[in-house]
Write a protein that holds these residues in place. Structure first.
Motif, PDB file in Angstrom:
ATOM      1  N   MET A   1      18.993  25.146  36.027  1.00  0.00           N
ATOM      2  CA  MET A   1      18.714  26.501  36.497  1.00  0.00           C
ATOM      3  C   MET A   1      19.952  27.067  37.173  1.00  0.00           C
ATOM      4  SD  MET A   1      15.798  27.711  39.179  1.00  0.00           S
ATOM      5  CE  MET A   1      16.741  28.498  40.470  1.00  0.00           C
ATOM      6  N   SER A   2      20.242  28.307  36.894  1.00  0.00           N
ATOM      7  CA  SER A   2      21.437  28.878  37.515  1.00  0.00           C
ATOM      8  C   SER A   2      21.115  29.317  38.946  1.00  0.00           C
ATOM      9  CB  SER A   2      21.971  30.048  36.696  1.00  0.00           C
ATOM     10  OG  SER A   2      21.001  31.066  36.631  1.00  0.00           O
ATOM     11  N   ALA A   3      22.127  29.224  39.803  1.00  0.00           N
ATOM     12  CA  ALA A   3      21.958  29.572  41.212  1.00  0.00           C
ATOM     13  C   ALA A   3      21.905  31.087  41.381  1.00  0.00           C
ATOM     14  CB  ALA A   3      23.111  28.986  42.026  1.00  0.00           C
ATOM     15  N   ILE A   4      22.562  31.795  40.484  1.00  0.00           N
ATOM     16  CA  ILE A   4      22.645  33.248  40.632  1.00  0.00           C
ATOM     17  C   ILE A   4      22.656  33.874  39.229  1.00  0.00           C
ATOM     18  CG2 ILE A   4      25.165  33.165  40.856  1.00  0.00           C
ATOM     19  CD1 ILE A   4      24.935  35.491  42.853  1.00  0.00           C
ATOM     20  N   THR A   5      21.832  34.884  39.001  1.00  0.00           N
ATOM     21  CA  THR A   5      21.707  35.455  37.656  1.00  0.00           C
ATOM     22  C   THR A   5      22.644  36.650  37.479  1.00  0.00           C
ATOM     23  OG1 THR A   5      20.026  37.063  38.322  1.00  0.00           O
ATOM     24  CG2 THR A   5      19.246  34.855  37.692  1.00  0.00           C
ATOM     25  N   ARG A   6      22.823  37.054  36.208  1.00  0.00           N
ATOM     26  CA  ARG A   6      23.679  38.199  35.907  1.00  0.00           C
ATOM     27  C   ARG A   6      23.109  39.475  36.529  1.00  0.00           C
ATOM     28  NH1 ARG A   6      24.678  42.237  32.502  1.00  0.00           N
ATOM     29  NH2 ARG A   6      26.706  42.431  31.463  1.00  0.00           N
ATOM     30  N   ASP A   7      21.788  39.596  36.532  1.00  0.00           N
ATOM     31  CA  ASP A   7      21.165  40.773  37.153  1.00  0.00           C
ATOM     32  C   ASP A   7      21.458  40.827  38.649  1.00  0.00           C
ATOM     33  OD1 ASP A   7      20.187  41.635  34.784  1.00  0.00           O
ATOM     34  OD2 ASP A   7      18.092  41.028  35.151  1.00  0.00           O
ATOM     35  N   GLU A   8      21.414  39.654  39.284  1.00  0.00           N
ATOM     36  CA  GLU A   8      21.731  39.610  40.718  1.00  0.00           C
ATOM     37  C   GLU A   8      23.186  40.034  40.964  1.00  0.00           C
ATOM     38  OE1 GLU A   8      19.576  36.381  43.396  1.00  0.00           O
ATOM     39  OE2 GLU A   8      20.143  35.517  41.449  1.00  0.00           O
ATOM     40  N   VAL A   9      24.081  39.590  40.087  1.00  0.00           N
ATOM     41  CA  VAL A   9      25.488  39.960  40.246  1.00  0.00           C
ATOM     42  C   VAL A   9      25.661  41.474  40.081  1.00  0.00           C
ATOM     43  CG1 VAL A   9      27.830  39.652  39.324  1.00  0.00           C
ATOM     44  CG2 VAL A   9      26.309  37.687  39.567  1.00  0.00           C
ATOM     45  N   ALA A  10      24.941  42.061  39.133  1.00  0.00           N
ATOM     46  CA  ALA A  10      25.007  43.520  38.948  1.00  0.00           C
ATOM     47  C   ALA A  10      24.511  44.225  40.216  1.00  0.00           C
ATOM     48  CB  ALA A  10      24.167  43.927  37.741  1.00  0.00           C
ATOM     49  N   HIS A  11      23.468  43.675  40.826  1.00  0.00           N
ATOM     50  CA  HIS A  11      22.946  44.248  42.068  1.00  0.00           C
ATOM     51  C   HIS A  11      23.966  44.117  43.203  1.00  0.00           C
ATOM     52  CE1 HIS A  11      20.123  45.443  45.124  1.00  0.00           C
ATOM     53  NE2 HIS A  11      20.184  44.271  45.729  1.00  0.00           N
ATOM     54  N   LEU A  12      24.601  42.929  43.296  1.00  0.00           N
ATOM     55  CA  LEU A  12      25.626  42.717  44.326  1.00  0.00           C
ATOM     56  C   LEU A  12      26.794  43.680  44.140  1.00  0.00           C
ATOM     57  CD1 LEU A  12      25.791  38.803  44.397  1.00  0.00           C
ATOM     58  CD2 LEU A  12      24.808  40.301  46.151  1.00  0.00           C
ATOM     59  N   ALA A  13      27.178  43.905  42.884  1.00  0.00           N
ATOM     60  CA  ALA A  13      28.283  44.830  42.608  1.00  0.00           C
ATOM     61  C   ALA A  13      27.925  46.229  43.094  1.00  0.00           C
ATOM     62  CB  ALA A  13      28.609  44.835  41.116  1.00  0.00           C
ATOM     63  N   ARG A  14      26.667  46.647  42.888  1.00  0.00           N
ATOM     64  CA  ARG A  14      26.244  47.969  43.373  1.00  0.00           C
ATOM     65  C   ARG A  14      26.293  48.025  44.898  1.00  0.00           C
ATOM     66  NH1 ARG A  14      22.671  47.704  39.143  1.00  0.00           N
ATOM     67  NH2 ARG A  14      20.977  46.875  40.423  1.00  0.00           N
TER      68      ARG A  14
END
Lengths: 99, 496
Positions: A1-14
């Motif tokens: 399982m990944s610790a952090i998803t691509r969607d979460e990264v997109a949210h962090l970038a925002r």
């Protein structure tokens, strides 16, 4: 399982006010997943009742005397501004049309 | 011996006694920069005219009989993360390209007051985030020992400038090892003073609870003279320590370890460490014993968690500090075409102005501080920080100083770790605990690794405000090795 998803990264970038493109999101998602997985090791330390340290020095509320003294002139303060109008910082619109 | 090969202390004496003028000394270093910096790329900005003008002022003051400090007329390379009102300040970032700060950092001001001649500004990893200078928006600096390798980072321009005789002294900042690691891999001396011992005012912030200005030099005494010149209480920095500067110069002259208790950190060694680094470290342990020190092994069990704790705490502080780069008051602004909102312009500017490592750390910090993750990541890392300080306290009950290798490996090739953040972060494995606890730590050369012939650094850690102990032990090691090697380690470096 990944610790952090691509969607979460997109949210962090925002949240971070970083207009990243799709390629950057893919790249950072993989790297942040690896980094978060590695730093999560801090959980292995039994530290339940240990007080947190925000700082190395036990200092609080350090103030210098409240005296009027010379400071930057408007010219100096505005010297690096991307845009200036009437001795003020000129900025893009802050309120949205719909607001 | 040419002027550029002399120590800062010698140059200061020559200028004070008018055997050489500050102008001659400065010109010799400007000539050296012109000769070698196209290969090393230590500097982002050199201002020959201004440096010579400063030198003339020093010469005039000495001719008038003014009493100046021991480094008056000595040239210095200044890390481009300190503000300078007469020179651009970029922090190695595109977002500050061409920016001229309206004020001097306290460190900058004190260099000027001490009569030091600022030659220019040195390259660094963007906003001091990195271990190689490869994260600089203006390209990497090169290690004078082998130009295909990194000079360490983030203060890699400063280490490269001193190791290639372009300046006898330079400034750095150390947040996780950014002075000690570059010093180690270029064969020079680099000191992280006690946190709060040197002012952060005008130092562009990365992680405010960790950032510490400190000196680079080719020998221990010169580093002590420079630390003394820019240290001391500053009312413009609320975390500045209001106490006398520890007697660092006296300690550097003392250079003796007889009767001192020295602890070898058990947790730093073994797997992941280059054999040549460990061999030089163990030889140095024997050396210290032969000089009369009492060496014991000390366990600091939480040090193994310093790296993950640091990579939660430092990015968290960074994500907050770098919010100031908002395209509104200074620096780059991108996409302001009259239709876009401030928020859109901000996001476009930050995407265009920050490099990949800065973006990674801002997002990592934002993540660690998010509700739902805060306790597990940032909060837990702060508790680990407390335990690391306690490990140090317990250790310093048993011994006067702790020692370890400064870095697990020698200088790595440019490009090898550039897109592998976790591999890059390992360079700071041994240096980070002292940033989290705020204590003093120095790196001094302790030989060349057998595998690659590159410099190895010895790290000496002392308690908070025990900076003098770092210098005392460092100078003793330096003296003993100079006797054994017939001169300083740097004299073995290939000519450029």
């Amino acid at each position: 399982m990944s610790a952090i998803t691509r969607d979460e990264v997109a949210h962090l970038a925002r949240l971070s006010r970083l207009a990243l493109d799709e390629g950057e999101l893919d790249h950072f998602a993989a790297q942040l997943d690896q980094i978060v997985g590695a730093v999560a090791r801090v959980a292995e330390v039994a530290a339940g009742d240990i007080p947190p340290s925000s700082h190395a020095l036990p200092l609080t509320n350090v103030f210098r005397p409240d005296e009027v003294r010379p400071c930057l002139t408007p010219e100096q303060a505005l010297s690096g501004a991307p845009a200036v109008e009437d001795d003020r910082f000129r900025v893009p619109r802050i309120l949205g049309e719909e607001a | 011996m040419s002027l550029v090969h002399k120590t800062a202390a010698e140059l200061g004496r020559l200028v004070a006694s008018r055997e050489a003028s500050a102008v001659e000394v400065t010109q010799a270093h400007l000539d050296r920069i012109a000769e070698v910096d196209s290969k090393v790329t230590a500097f982002l900005h050199v201002d020959a005219e201004r440096a010579l003008a400063q030198a003339r002022t020093v010469d005039e003051r000495i001719a008038r009989g003014d009493k100046l400090g021991p480094l008056a007329g000595v040239p210095i390379a200044h890390k481009d993360v300190f503000t300078t009102e007469d020179m651009p300040t970029t922090a190695g970032s595109k977002i500050l390209e061409g920016w001229r700060p309206p004020y001097d950092a306290t460190v900058t001001r004190r260099l000027r007051e001490a009569g030091l001649i600022i030659l220019g500004k040195t390259n660094l990893d963007e906003f001091a985030m990195g271990s190689s200078t490869e994260n600089s928006a203006y390209g990497p600096s090169h290690n004078p020992w082998d130009l295909s390798r990194v000079p360490g980072g983030s203060s890699g321009g400063s280490s490269a400038a001193v190791a290639s005789y372009q300046a006898p002294l330079s400034t750095g900042t150390d947040t996780g090892g950014s002075i000690r690691q570059p010093a180690a891999v270029t064969g020079i001396v680099g000191m992280k003073p006690t946190y709060g011992g040197s002012s952060r005012y005008g130092l562009i912030a990365f992680a405010s609870s960790l950032d510490t200005p400190g000196p680079f030099a080719r020998n221990v005494l010169d580093a002590a003279l420079l630390q003394e010149a820019f240290s001391g209480h500053d009312e413009f920095d609320s975390t500045s320590i209001d106490a006398p500067v520890p007697p660092v110069v006296e300690a550097a002259r003392q250079a003796d370890v007889a009767g001192l208790r020295i602890g070898v950190v058990k947790e730093f060694g073994g797997e992941g460490y280059q054999p040549g680094v460990l061999a030089r470290f163990h030889e140095t342990v024997d050396l210290l014993e032969s000089l009369g020190a009492k060496v014991v092994e000390v366990s600091c069990p939480t040090f193994g968690y310093a790296l993950p704790a640091y990579y939660l705490i430092a990015p968290s502080e960074c994500s907050s500090n770098l919010a100031r780069f908002d395209a509104m008051r200074y620096g780059l602004r991108v996409g302001d075409d009259g239709t876009r909102s401030a928020e859109e312009v901000m996001a476009l500017t930050r995407a265009a102005g920050f490099g990949p490592e800065v973006k990674r750390r801002i997002m990592l910090g934002t993540y660690a501080l998010s509700s739902g993750y805060y306790d597990a990541y940032y909060g837990q890392a702060q508790k680990v920080r407390t335990l690391i300080s306690r490990d140090f306290e317990a250790a310093f009950h048993q011994v006067d100083v702790l020692i370890s290798p400064t870095t697990p490996t020698t200088a790595f090739p440019i490009g090898e770790r550039a897109d592998d953040p976790m591999a890059m972060y390992l360079a700071d494995l041994c240096t980070i605990p002292s940033n989290l606890a705020g204590n003093a730590a120095i790196s001094v050369p302790c030989g060349l690794a057998d595998e690659d012939g590159l410099p190895v650094g010895l790290q000496i850690m002392a308690p908070v405000l025990g900076d003098d102990r770092c210098y005392r032990v460092g100078a003793a090691v330096e003296k003993a090795y100079a006797d054994r090697w017939g001169g300083p380690l740097l004299s073995k470096a290939p000519a450029l």
